[in-house]
Design an enzyme around this catalytic site. Structure first.
Site, short mmCIF file in Angstrom:
data_model
loop_
_atom_site.label_atom_id
_atom_site.label_comp_id
_atom_site.label_asym_id
_atom_site.label_seq_id
_atom_site.Cartn_x
_atom_site.Cartn_y
_atom_site.Cartn_z
N TYR A 1 38.10 41.54 31.36
CA TYR A 1 38.80 41.04 30.17
C TYR A 1 38.39 39.63 29.74
CZ TYR A 1 41.66 45.12 31.08
OH TYR A 1 42.08 46.41 31.29
N HIS B 1 41.04 46.28 20.98
CA HIS B 1 40.95 46.14 22.45
C HIS B 1 39.85 45.15 22.78
CE1 HIS B 1 43.63 49.50 23.15
NE2 HIS B 1 42.99 50.15 22.18
#
Ligand code: CA2
Length: 144
Positions: A22, A99
């Site tokens: 991430y 995302h």
């Protein structure tokens, strides 16, 4: 033009855990980047995160009349939240699913978003830049 950014569960941990997936950017830093770009583009943003499905549903419902578009990273609720999906349908505002990671290049279950079908489109895999692309998408939809 007012855009509501919503962030789902665990995104408050960004930058602290799993940076390989991430990235190292925190959610506060992403918010700052979004605010700065939005200012340049003449848009106003509200940026929120919750670990609670009901709170996200309430914010979606309340967006009607307050915002022109919703940009959301539903995180884990992408695959489970019929309640969020129903709220997006009901509120009749353009929504964009975003995302950080490319959900289509990961585990099989991450391809099965139940939110995308009630959104104008999906942006996935550009890290923190997905949020800026989401902002641009929201602005371009409203200019159509
Ligand atoms: O890539 C994304 O933005 C995701 O929405 C992130 C979700 C994941 O379930 C989706 O499949 C894709 C996970 C958010 C959890 O964020 C964390 C951040 C740091 C450490 C642990 C979790």
């Amino acid at each position: 033009m007012k855009i509501l950014f919503l962030n789902g569960p665990n995104l408050n941990l960004l930058g602290q855990r799993q940076p390989d997936i991430y990235g190292k950017t925190t959610l506060a830093e992403i918010e700052e980047r979004v605010r700065s770009r939005a200012k340049e583009l003449g848009a106003a943003v509200d940026f929120r995160q919750s670990n609670h499905e009901g709170e996200l549903v309430t914010w979606i419902q309340q967006a009607k009349g307050q915002f022109d578009a919703i940009v959301l990273n539903p995180a884990g609720y992408t695959y489970t939240s019929v309640a969020m999906r129903d709220a997006i349908s009901a509120v009749e505002l353009p929504a964009i699913e975003i995302h950080l990671s490319n959900v289509h290049a990961r585990e099989e279950f991450r391809k099965n978003t139940i939110i995308a079908a009630v959104c104008c489109g999906q942006i996935s895999g550009f890290g923190a830049e997905s949020y800026i692309l989401g902002l641009h998408a929201a602005l371009s939809i409203k200019l159509k």
